[in-house]
Design a protein around this motif. Structure first.
Motif, PDB file in Angstrom:
ATOM      1  N   SER A  74      -5.530   9.905 -16.835  1.00  0.00           N
ATOM      2  CA  SER A  74      -6.244  10.596 -15.991  1.00  0.00           C
ATOM      3  C   SER A  74      -5.901  10.716 -14.512  1.00  0.00           C
ATOM      4  O   SER A  74      -4.869  10.131 -14.180  1.00  0.00           O
ATOM      5  N   ILE A  75      -6.228  11.957 -13.992  1.00  0.00           N
ATOM      6  CA  ILE A  75      -5.675  12.188 -12.402  1.00  0.00           C
ATOM      7  C   ILE A  75      -6.996  11.982 -11.544  1.00  0.00           C
ATOM      8  O   ILE A  75      -8.048  12.260 -11.810  1.00  0.00           O
ATOM      9  N   HIS A  76      -6.753  11.200 -10.448  1.00  0.00           N
ATOM     10  CA  HIS A  76      -7.957  11.177  -9.374  1.00  0.00           C
ATOM     11  C   HIS A  76      -7.193  11.439  -8.102  1.00  0.00           C
ATOM     12  O   HIS A  76      -6.099  11.037  -7.657  1.00  0.00           O
ATOM     13  N   PHE A  77      -8.298  12.022  -7.076  1.00  0.00           N
ATOM     14  CA  PHE A  77      -7.717  12.192  -5.941  1.00  0.00           C
ATOM     15  C   PHE A  77      -8.794  11.716  -4.889  1.00  0.00           C
ATOM     16  O   PHE A  77     -10.017  11.363  -5.098  1.00  0.00           O
ATOM     17  N   PHE A  78      -8.150  11.164  -3.850  1.00  0.00           N
ATOM     18  CA  PHE A  78      -9.092  10.304  -2.727  1.00  0.00           C
ATOM     19  C   PHE A  78      -9.675   9.402  -3.257  1.00  0.00           C
ATOM     20  O   PHE A  78     -11.097   9.345  -3.362  1.00  0.00           O
ATOM     21  N   THR A  79      -9.132   8.374  -4.022  1.00  0.00           N
ATOM     22  CA  THR A  79      -9.687   7.164  -4.510  1.00  0.00           C
ATOM     23  C   THR A  79      -9.242   5.864  -4.044  1.00  0.00           C
ATOM     24  O   THR A  79      -8.122   5.757  -3.199  1.00  0.00           O
ATOM     25  N   GLN A  80     -10.290   4.743  -4.324  1.00  0.00           N
ATOM     26  CA  GLN A  80      -9.712   3.608  -3.798  1.00  0.00           C
ATOM     27  C   GLN A  80      -9.361   2.739  -5.058  1.00  0.00           C
ATOM     28  O   GLN A  80      -9.842   2.702  -6.071  1.00  0.00           O
ATOM     29  N   GLU A  81      -8.149   2.052  -4.833  1.00  0.00           N
ATOM     30  CA  GLU A  81      -7.621   1.361  -5.989  1.00  0.00           C
ATOM     31  C   GLU A  81      -6.977   0.097  -5.185  1.00  0.00           C
ATOM     32  O   GLU A  81      -5.967  -0.123  -4.337  1.00  0.00           O
ATOM     33  N   ASN A  84      -6.790  -0.315  -1.737  1.00  0.00           N
ATOM     34  CA  ASN A  84      -6.054   0.640  -0.948  1.00  0.00           C
ATOM     35  C   ASN A  84      -6.542   2.073  -1.116  1.00  0.00           C
ATOM     36  O   ASN A  84      -6.815   2.379  -2.455  1.00  0.00           O
ATOM     37  N   PHE A  85      -6.819   2.893  -0.271  1.00  0.00           N
ATOM     38  CA  PHE A  85      -6.995   4.349  -0.351  1.00  0.00           C
ATOM     39  C   PHE A  85      -5.777   5.113  -0.744  1.00  0.00           C
ATOM     40  O   PHE A  85      -4.589   4.922  -0.161  1.00  0.00           O
ATOM     41  N   GLY A 154       5.474  -2.547   0.584  1.00  0.00           N
ATOM     42  CA  GLY A 154       5.132  -2.688  -0.720  1.00  0.00           C
ATOM     43  C   GLY A 154       3.826  -3.252  -0.945  1.00  0.00           C
ATOM     44  O   GLY A 154       3.706  -4.108  -2.279  1.00  0.00           O
ATOM     45  N   SER A 155       2.684  -3.274  -0.214  1.00  0.00           N
ATOM     46  CA  SER A 155       1.503  -4.138  -0.269  1.00  0.00           C
ATOM     47  C   SER A 155       0.503  -3.221  -1.528  1.00  0.00           C
ATOM     48  O   SER A 155      -0.481  -3.753  -1.823  1.00  0.00           O
ATOM     49  N   SER A 156       1.028  -1.958  -1.869  1.00  0.00           N
ATOM     50  CA  SER A 156       0.188  -1.299  -2.700  1.00  0.00           C
ATOM     51  C   SER A 156       1.063  -0.653  -3.754  1.00  0.00           C
ATOM     52  O   SER A 156       2.134  -0.248  -3.803  1.00  0.00           O
ATOM     53  N   PRO A 157       0.480  -0.654  -4.922  1.00  0.00           N
ATOM     54  CA  PRO A 157       1.277   0.122  -6.250  1.00  0.00           C
ATOM     55  C   PRO A 157       1.677   1.588  -5.854  1.00  0.00           C
ATOM     56  O   PRO A 157       0.735   2.137  -5.108  1.00  0.00           O
ATOM     57  N   SER A 158       2.895   1.764  -6.001  1.00  0.00           N
ATOM     58  CA  SER A 158       3.545   2.954  -5.810  1.00  0.00           C
ATOM     59  C   SER A 158       4.704   3.531  -6.629  1.00  0.00           C
ATOM     60  O   SER A 158       5.219   2.498  -7.201  1.00  0.00           O
TER      61      SER A 158
END
Length: 216
Positions: A74-81, A84-85, A154-158
């Protein structure tokens, strides 16, 4: 192990759907001017190029996940995870653990191809849209790496963080690859020559960064 799969996907698009979507996103559409000034038109084209690059990036993740037999893509745009935005986020519910690296690099691979297409278009039609698309697609890996390692620490998944975890490559090594790609892209745009062309290859379990030298 991070695989961007933390909840049920909002939607599922089959392999052909991703292919059609990817091809559609790679077709540049000239934005019409907004209001009486040319500046409005330029800003519209720049914004259009940015969102095209973003959409191509996420579509690349989804395409590769689908190729690797991933389920629940699935693809998401402008989402909170994870507090983290995220401008864009692609998730897969089930994926072979060994295919995490190609999946993580999917966006960079897609925008590398996007850059090649934009460069071809730019050399024939140097519009604001094509110039902007060159900038966004040609520096995609670089700005994402800088943001992930040096701005967010490195505080958010990337993607770069997953690459670091999967390969053991240092942050500096990953930055070096991204910087090399962007500098060579810049040289090709400004010089009009394709003396050295950076590109990626991948298979089910690995990704390679390659340089193709022109021959005369």
């Amino acid at each position: 192990m991070p695989n961007r799969a933390k909840r049920e996907p909002i939607s599922h698009i089959g392999g052909m759907g991703f292919l059609v979507l990817g091809l559609f996103l790679l077709i540049p559409v000239r934005a019409e001017a907004i209001g009486p000034s040319a500046l409005g038109g330029d800003l519209a084209q720049i914004a259009s190029a940015f969102f095209t690059s973003l959409a191509v990036h996420e579509t690349g993740h989804a395409l590769i996940a689908d190729q690797m037999g991933g389920e629940g893509v699935s693809i998401h745009f402008f989402t909170q995870e994870s507090d983290n935005f995220a401008l864009g986020l692609t998730k897969v519910k089930k994926l072979d653990r060994r295919s995490t690296l190609p999946f993580a690099m999917g966006g960079e691979i897609a925008n590398s191809l996007n850059f090649e297409y934009a460069l071809h278009r730019y050399r024939h039609q140097p519009t604001v849209f094509n110039r902007s698309l060159l900038l966004f697609s040609g520096t995609d890996f670089l700005w994402y790496t800088v943001y992930s390692f040096y701005l967010s620490n490195g505080s958010s998944p990337s993607d770069p963080l997953f690459i670091h975890q999967e390969t053991g490559l240092s942050r500096e090594a990953i930055l070096g690859v991204a910087l090399t790609q962007s500098l060579l892209n810049f040289y090709r745009v400004t010089s009009g020559k394709d003396t050295v062309v950076p590109y990626f290859t991948y298979d089910r379990y690995s990704v390679n960064f390659m340089l193709r030298l022109a021959t005369w």
